[in-house]
Enzyme design. Structure first.
Site, short mmCIF file in Angstrom:
data_model
loop_
_atom_site.label_atom_id
_atom_site.label_comp_id
_atom_site.label_asym_id
_atom_site.label_seq_id
_atom_site.Cartn_x
_atom_site.Cartn_y
_atom_site.Cartn_z
N THR A 45 6.10 6.36 -5.40
CA THR A 45 5.67 5.06 -5.89
C THR A 45 5.80 4.95 -7.40
OG1 THR A 45 3.89 3.42 -5.81
CG2 THR A 45 3.23 5.67 -6.22
N ASN A 97 3.79 2.34 -8.57
CA ASN A 97 2.60 1.50 -8.73
C ASN A 97 1.51 2.30 -9.45
OD1 ASN A 97 -0.07 0.57 -8.05
ND2 ASN A 97 0.85 -0.76 -6.52
N GLU A 98 1.16 1.82 -10.67
CA GLU A 98 0.20 2.53 -11.52
C GLU A 98 -1.13 2.83 -10.82
OE1 GLU A 98 -0.13 4.16 -14.33
OE2 GLU A 98 2.01 3.91 -14.64
N ASP A 135 3.55 2.88 3.35
CA ASP A 135 3.97 1.48 3.52
C ASP A 135 2.78 0.71 4.06
OD1 ASP A 135 6.01 -0.44 3.22
OD2 ASP A 135 6.24 -0.53 5.38
N SER A 136 2.58 -0.49 3.54
CA SER A 136 1.41 -1.29 3.92
C SER A 136 1.80 -2.73 4.17
CB SER A 136 0.38 -1.31 2.79
OG SER A 136 0.02 -0.02 2.42
N TYR A 163 -2.47 -10.56 -0.78
CA TYR A 163 -3.22 -11.48 0.07
C TYR A 163 -4.73 -11.38 -0.15
CZ TYR A 163 1.29 -11.78 2.44
OH TYR A 163 2.62 -11.98 2.71
N ASP A 164 -5.18 -10.59 -1.11
CA ASP A 164 -6.63 -10.38 -1.31
C ASP A 164 -7.44 -11.67 -1.43
OD1 ASP A 164 -6.22 -7.70 -1.15
OD2 ASP A 164 -6.61 -7.25 -3.25
N LYS A 175 -13.15 -1.72 -3.44
CA LYS A 175 -12.06 -1.98 -2.49
C LYS A 175 -11.51 -0.66 -1.94
CE LYS A 175 -7.44 -3.87 -1.98
NZ LYS A 175 -6.27 -4.53 -2.56
N HIS A 200 -7.70 -0.31 3.83
CA HIS A 200 -6.71 0.40 4.62
C HIS A 200 -6.10 1.54 3.82
CE1 HIS A 200 -5.33 -2.94 2.28
NE2 HIS A 200 -4.06 -2.60 2.38
P1 IMP Z 1 3.09 -1.93 -0.16
O1 IMP Z 1 3.80 -1.28 0.97
O2 IMP Z 1 1.82 -1.21 -0.53
O3 IMP Z 1 3.99 -2.17 -1.35
O4 IMP Z 1 2.62 -3.38 0.35
C1 IMP Z 1 3.55 -4.36 0.79
C2 IMP Z 1 2.95 -5.76 0.70
O5 IMP Z 1 1.81 -5.87 1.58
C3 IMP Z 1 2.39 -6.13 -0.68
O6 IMP Z 1 3.40 -6.67 -1.50
C4 IMP Z 1 1.34 -7.18 -0.32
O7 IMP Z 1 1.94 -8.42 -0.09
C5 IMP Z 1 0.78 -6.66 1.00
N1 IMP Z 1 -0.39 -5.80 0.78
C6 IMP Z 1 -0.47 -4.46 1.00
N2 IMP Z 1 -1.69 -3.98 0.68
C7 IMP Z 1 -2.40 -5.04 0.25
C8 IMP Z 1 -3.74 -5.18 -0.23
O8 IMP Z 1 -4.52 -4.22 -0.35
N3 IMP Z 1 -4.12 -6.43 -0.57
C9 IMP Z 1 -3.30 -7.50 -0.47
N4 IMP Z 1 -2.04 -7.43 -0.06
C10 IMP Z 1 -1.58 -6.20 0.30
#
Ligand code: IMP
Length: 193
Positions: A8, A10-11, A70-71, A153-154, A174, A179
């Site tokens: 990643t 992401n800081e 991945d989220s 989407y928070d 948080k 998750h």
């Molecule tokens: P990533 O895989 O962590 O980069 O998440 C992919 C996308 O899912 C992000 O760009 C957000 O749109 C959404 N997302 C993931 N985690 C969160 C969260 O904790 N809050 C809000 N949106 C999230």
């Protein structure tokens, strides 16, 4: 000291993961530590496929152990969309606001507003089979925005049982319920064993 790469830039993720992995004996590297990296297109149909693809590609390229995650958000009334398309729900290179607007529009006539955030982590080590961790945050899609913290989407996600939008939580609070926070904790517990 064992070296491990977090896939990643992401800081927030870097700081959190370092805080948890360094005390248990890991030297944590991130994508900032490498000049050249392969391009990885996240085109999997599941969070697991995407996490695996990131982890194996980087591990083979860097010849190091890798943690990739991945989220995304799954909304039940929308057949679990946006899912793996969470970052680009309204299209490529869109803002969080664009995605939120489209989601609220698609939810206009829906009575079932149940949703959940999902995180899948893949731990890919050179000499072992990959291992996966998954966790969730369950709630509902709100009808209006609330809160100034967080991202994505928070502001339109109401946490189940707490009646509070996720964007109203501090980052620390948080992390305790999210998750991602719970999934990272599962990974740390495993690595500590
Ligand atoms: P990533 O895989 O962590 O980069 O998440 C992919 C996308 O899912 C992000 O760009 C957000 O749109 C959404 N997302 C993931 N985690 C969160 C969260 O904790 N809050 C809000 N949106 C999230």
């Amino acid at each position: 000291m064992k070296e491990i790469v977090i896939a990643t830039k992401n800081e927030h993720k870097v700081i959190e993961m370092k805080k948890m992995l360094e005390p248990i004996g890991y030297k944590v590297l991130t994508l900032y530590d490498f000049l050249e990296l392969p391009e990885i297109i996240e085109d999997g149909e599941t969070f697991k496929e995407n996490a695996y693809k990131k982890a194996i590609t980087l591990s083979k390229y860097l010849n190091k152990d890798v943690i990739a995650d991945d989220s995304g958000l799954e909304v039940f009334a929308l057949n679990n969309e946006p899912g793996v398309y969470s970052a680009r729900y309204a299209g490529e290179n869109v803002s969080y606001e664009d995605n939120n607007k489209l989601l609220l529009k698609n939810m206009e006539n829906k009575t079932n507003r149940k949703a959940r955030f999902v995180t899948t982590i893949c731990l890919y080590r050179l000499d072992k089979d990959p291992i996966y961790f998954e966790d969730y945050l369950v709630g509902e899609i709100a009808k209006e925005y609330k809160g100034n913290n967080g991202f994505g989407y928070d502001p339109i996600f109401i946490v189940e049982n707490f009646n509070k939008h996720l964007a109203e939580y501090s980052l620390e609070d948080k992390n305790l319920i999210s998750h991602r926070g719970k999934c990272v904790q599962k990974l740390i517990n495993y690595l500590k064993e």
